[in-house]
Structures are given as C-alpha cells and as structure tokens.
Design a protein around this motif. Structure first.
Motif, PDB file in Angstrom:
ATOM      1  N   ALA A   1     -23.027  34.846  12.298  1.00 25.91           N
ATOM      2  CA  ALA A   1     -21.657  34.363  12.441  1.00 25.91           C
ATOM      3  C   ALA A   1     -20.729  35.483  11.999  1.00 25.91           C
ATOM      4  N   VAL A   2     -19.708  35.764  12.793  1.00 26.11           N
ATOM      5  CA  VAL A   2     -18.774  36.829  12.453  1.00 26.11           C
ATOM      6  C   VAL A   2     -17.381  36.241  12.295  1.00 26.11           C
ATOM      7  N   SER A   3     -16.613  36.883  11.453  1.00 27.99           N
ATOM      8  CA  SER A   3     -15.243  36.471  11.221  1.00 27.99           C
ATOM      9  C   SER A   3     -14.445  37.711  10.862  1.00 27.99           C
TER      10      SER A   3
ATOM     11  N   GLU B   1     -30.159  34.112   7.362  1.00 29.46           N
ATOM     12  CA  GLU B   1     -30.812  34.188   6.057  1.00 29.46           C
ATOM     13  C   GLU B   1     -29.802  34.118   4.925  1.00 29.46           C
ATOM     14  N   GLN B   2     -28.670  34.799   5.081  1.00 24.52           N
ATOM     15  CA  GLN B   2     -27.628  34.742   4.057  1.00 24.52           C
ATOM     16  C   GLN B   2     -27.031  33.342   3.968  1.00 24.52           C
TER      17      GLN B   2
ATOM     18  N   SER C   1      -8.508  33.925   2.822  1.00 21.75           N
ATOM     19  CA  SER C   1      -9.562  33.917   3.831  1.00 21.75           C
ATOM     20  C   SER C   1     -10.750  34.757   3.395  1.00 21.75           C
ATOM     21  N   LEU C   2     -10.485  35.906   2.804  1.00 18.51           N
ATOM     22  CA  LEU C   2     -11.574  36.770   2.329  1.00 18.51           C
ATOM     23  C   LEU C   2     -12.363  36.085   1.216  1.00 18.51           C
ATOM     24  N   ALA C   3     -11.679  35.317   0.369  1.00 14.34           N
ATOM     25  CA  ALA C   3     -12.371  34.606  -0.710  1.00 14.34           C
ATOM     26  C   ALA C   3     -13.303  33.539  -0.149  1.00 14.34           C
ATOM     27  N   VAL C   4     -12.873  32.837   0.908  1.00 14.12           N
ATOM     28  CA  VAL C   4     -13.737  31.854   1.552  1.00 14.12           C
ATOM     29  C   VAL C   4     -14.996  32.526   2.086  1.00 14.12           C
ATOM     30  N   SER C   5     -14.823  33.669   2.732  1.00 18.02           N
ATOM     31  CA  SER C   5     -15.977  34.384   3.284  1.00 18.02           C
ATOM     32  C   SER C   5     -16.950  34.792   2.191  1.00 18.02           C
ATOM     33  N   ARG C   6     -16.424  35.299   1.088  1.00 15.97           N
ATOM     34  CA  ARG C   6     -17.310  35.705  -0.015  1.00 15.97           C
ATOM     35  C   ARG C   6     -18.069  34.501  -0.570  1.00 15.97           C
ATOM     36  N   LYS C   7     -17.387  33.385  -0.714  1.00 18.09           N
ATOM     37  CA  LYS C   7     -18.028  32.188  -1.269  1.00 18.09           C
ATOM     38  C   LYS C   7     -19.174  31.714  -0.379  1.00 18.09           C
TER      39      LYS C   7
ATOM     40  N   TYR D   1     -20.739  35.846   3.324  1.00 16.51           N
ATOM     41  CA  TYR D   1     -20.496  36.915   4.292  1.00 16.51           C
ATOM     42  C   TYR D   1     -20.558  38.285   3.618  1.00 16.51           C
ATOM     43  N   ARG D   2     -20.866  39.292   4.437  1.00 18.41           N
ATOM     44  CA  ARG D   2     -20.838  40.678   3.980  1.00 18.41           C
ATOM     45  C   ARG D   2     -19.937  41.508   4.885  1.00 18.41           C
ATOM     46  N   GLU D   3     -19.436  42.607   4.333  1.00 22.22           N
ATOM     47  CA  GLU D   3     -18.538  43.482   5.088  1.00 22.22           C
ATOM     48  C   GLU D   3     -19.242  44.021   6.336  1.00 22.22           C
TER      49      GLU D   3
END
Length: 212
Positions: free
Chosen positions: A142-144, A187-188, A153-159, A162-164
């Motif tokens: 999944a990409v965002s 897997e993540q 939005s970046l905080a949601v992704s980290r929670k 997601y990775r850079e």
C-alpha cells in the motif's frame, strides 16, 4: 432486481471501534464539504480544490465521486468511502489501484472534517481500508504520500507501519512543495494493526476489483 444486483459496492461495509465506512450518498458528501477540511493558511492537497467557496467545494466533491463511480473498471478503480461516527459523516477515505490482480498494490488518500481533527479518526479510517486491501483483497503493498508539512498525515502513516519511499517535487499554490512517499508491505501491516476492523459484503464485490 435491487441496487446491489447492479452495484454490489453499495453493500460493502468496513467497521472499526468508532467508525463505519461505506459508499456515500449526495447528502453525506455535501455536508462534509460544506464544513471545511483544513485551515485556510495551509494546503495539504496537490490540487487546491478547497480554495473556493463552500458551494463550489461541495459541487466539486459531488462531481469527483460521481466521476469515479462512472469510470470504474476492474483494471482501474478508485473506491471512495465516507466514514461515519454515530451516524454523522466525519471524513472520506479512498483506496484505488491499477491492474491490481497483477501488481497487487493499492494507493490511499483521505480527508477529515476540520471539527474531527486530532481524535485519532484518521488512523481508524486508513486502518479500515488497509484491512480491506491486505486481508480482503490480498494486496502486497500500500502506498501513500503527504507533504512534508502535513505532520498529522505522516503521523498516521508512522503509527500504521509505513516506511519512507522517496520524495516527489510538486507545485502547490504556485510554490514548490515536497511530497514524501510512503510504503507499507503486507508483512509490515501484519506487525502494525492497532485498530480492529470488520468487513461485510466483500464477497459480492470481488469481480469489481478484478479478482474473479
């Protein structure tokens, strides 16, 4: 014959502890668009569709969703759901893909009514469609993406694990802006599921995602 006979996506439901996600009706979209999505001083979207009057914004939201419905193809689809808390629409959450049966990759995007910011609802909304993607459709990635100044939005992704995944350079309001790409593998995702999600009505929709 019923609506579900010809449009089974109308029966799809994703439920989290506080939210239900489903296809919207026109009143759902108009109510949220009229409320406002972000502070006027910032612009978190590449297309500045919020820099218009409330009436124009509501109309553009309706037209956008109608276009996505009309353009739906199993090889190129975009599912835009509304998120409701206690029957009130609080935001919209989208998920889309091209050639999904081959690529097994989805993209997501969302917006949340300004009244509902800072309550963790953005995390629940995205967790719901990630569950649909990975557990329901068998996605591999999944990409965002979010602009560098969009901390929420970046905080949601980290929670959500997601990775850079690199950057893109865009122009927003005639100024340069850096978009940070983000990627989540299956897997993540399995290691970062902070929100329980329940799905209903997916089996009747699988061919619409190119899976039958």
């Amino acid at each position: 014959m019923t609506l579900l006979t010809h449009w089974p996506l109308a029966g799809l439901r994703l439920t989290t502890p506080r939210l239900e996600l489903r296809l919207p009706d026109p009143d759902d979209l108009a109510a949220l668009a009229a409320e406002g999505v972000h502070e006027p001083a910032v612009q978190p979207f590449t297309v500045a569709w919020t820099d218009v009057t409330p009436e124009q914004r509501a109309r553009s939201v309706l037209q956008y969703h109608w276009r996505r419905w009309g353009d739906w193809q199993p090889e190129n689809w975009e599912l835009n759901l509304v998120a409701l808390r206690d029957g009130t629409v609080v935001g919209t959450q989208g998920i889309g893909a091209r050639d999904f049966p081959v690529r097994r990759e989805v993209n997501t995007g969302s917006w949340l009514g300004r009244t509902y910011h800072g309550q963790g609802l953005g995390t629940e909304m995205r967790a719901a469609v990630l569950h649909l993607a990975f557990a329901g459709l068998g996605a591999q990635d999944a990409v965002s993406g979010a602009y560098a100044d969009n901390a929420a939005s970046l905080a949601v992704s980290r929670k959500l694990g997601y990775r850079e995944d690199g950057i893109e350079r865009h122009v927003v309001r005639a100024k340069p802006a850096v978009l940070r790409r983000l990627r989540l593998t299956a897997e993540q995702w399995q290691r970062h599921q902070p929100v329980p999600v329940r799905m209903e009505g997916l089996s009747d929709c699988l061919s619409w995602f190119g899976l039958v």
